[in-house]
Design an enzyme around this catalytic site. Sequence first.
Site, PDB file in Angstrom:
ATOM      1  N   SER A  72       1.202  -1.011   0.047  1.00  0.00           N
ATOM      2  CA  SER A  72      -0.396   0.267  -0.154  1.00  0.00           C
ATOM      3  C   SER A  72       0.883   1.197   0.018  1.00  0.00           C
ATOM      4  CB  SER A  72      -0.405  -0.071   1.446  1.00  0.00           C
ATOM      5  OG  SER A  72      -1.973  -1.388   1.591  1.00  0.00           O
TER       6      SER A  72
HETATM    7  N1  SAH Z   1      -1.332  -3.400   3.194  1.00  0.00           N
HETATM    8  C1  SAH Z   1      -0.822  -4.640   2.214  1.00  0.00           C
HETATM    9  C2  SAH Z   1      -1.674  -4.823   0.987  1.00  0.00           C
HETATM   10  C3  SAH Z   1      -1.211  -5.825   0.395  1.00  0.00           C
HETATM   11  S1  SAH Z   1      -2.712  -5.797  -1.245  1.00  0.00           S
HETATM   12  C4  SAH Z   1       0.464  -4.376   2.077  1.00  0.00           C
HETATM   13  O1  SAH Z   1       1.285  -3.242   2.453  1.00  0.00           O
HETATM   14  O2  SAH Z   1       1.873  -4.656   2.191  1.00  0.00           O
HETATM   15  C5  SAH Z   1      -3.912  -6.380  -0.414  1.00  0.00           C
HETATM   16  C6  SAH Z   1      -3.046  -8.128   0.000  1.00  0.00           C
HETATM   17  O3  SAH Z   1      -4.660  -8.509   0.249  1.00  0.00           O
HETATM   18  C7  SAH Z   1      -3.054  -8.739  -1.036  1.00  0.00           C
HETATM   19  O4  SAH Z   1      -1.965  -9.510  -0.518  1.00  0.00           O
HETATM   20  C8  SAH Z   1      -4.153  -9.432  -0.965  1.00  0.00           C
HETATM   21  O5  SAH Z   1      -4.022 -11.233  -1.497  1.00  0.00           O
HETATM   22  C9  SAH Z   1      -5.415  -9.897  -0.521  1.00  0.00           C
HETATM   23  N2  SAH Z   1      -6.438  -9.948  -0.457  1.00  0.00           N
HETATM   24  C10 SAH Z   1      -7.733  -9.849  -1.092  1.00  0.00           C
HETATM   25  N3  SAH Z   1      -9.093 -10.279  -1.249  1.00  0.00           N
HETATM   26  C11 SAH Z   1      -8.766 -11.270   0.016  1.00  0.00           C
HETATM   27  C12 SAH Z   1      -9.092 -12.157   1.213  1.00  0.00           C
HETATM   28  N4  SAH Z   1     -10.536 -11.575   0.825  1.00  0.00           N
HETATM   29  N5  SAH Z   1      -8.938 -12.165   1.918  1.00  0.00           N
HETATM   30  C13 SAH Z   1      -8.043 -12.295   2.241  1.00  0.00           C
HETATM   31  N6  SAH Z   1      -6.990 -11.413   2.299  1.00  0.00           N
HETATM   32  C14 SAH Z   1      -6.875 -10.794   0.617  1.00  0.00           C
END
Ligand code: SAH
Length: 223
Positions: A72
């Site tokens: 993010s």
């Molecule tokens: N705050 C994190 C954001 C990662 S992007 C960072 O800075 O790295 C969002 C993440 O949400 C991804 O890794 C994706 O795989 C996850 N995601 C999407 N749908 C999801 C779900 N239903 N349950 C759990 N994780 C999910």
Amino acid sequence: MSITPLQLQGIGMTSQRTRDRLVARLKDKGIKNQDVLEVMANTPRHIFVDEALSHKAYEDTALPIGFNQTISQPYTVAKMTEIILEAGPVDNVLEIGTGCGYQTLVLSQLVKRVYSVERIAPLQKKARERMQLLRVNNVRFQHSDGNWGWPEEGPFDAILSCAAPESIPTDLLDQLNLGGRLLMPVGPDGKQMLHLLIKEEDGVTRKIIEPVNFVPMLSGTQK
Ligand code: SAH
């Protein structure tokens, strides 16, 4: 594998000076909570991205972390954390979408306990390893579909999602304490808004904060 103090500290484009410049930008964009700003200044974002991208780690942008996912944007991490803390100290928070674990690490320094779920197994594994290397011990991870929350560990003071569903999964509201906050991007790509829902005695209040840009929330898990 280990992280050396020098790696943590960073040099050149990952140095403290570069991080301080990012924090100045966050202030300009309206982040006011001093604790959040301090944590953003002290959290090594460069160890969460591929080495080839580490020179961009303190730019205020999302970056790829593999599996079509992104770390993010720092402003968004700071903003969401600030909103979660707005009503006072937070005991436990559920994070949906661990990704690389950067937001998780920021949260772990500002709330008592963090529960973080991720649907893509290798991302979850790597985030867990990073947290062990950093000796963070107030975070629990689970490989699961965050649409269901984490009922065994709830109710939570806050639930924060880093992935955007088309509409808010209702199960999550049941896992909030009274006064608890659910912060979540909602809507399709290009039209997402950050929603804040607060559970009150007589129902749920909803505030729409601002437009955001997150990856979609998907269903099920991936090995
Ligand atoms: N705050 C994190 C954001 C990662 S992007 C960072 O800075 O790295 C969002 C993440 O949400 C991804 O890794 C994706 O795989 C996850 N995601 C999407 N749908 C999801 C779900 N239903 N349950 C759990 N994780 C999910």
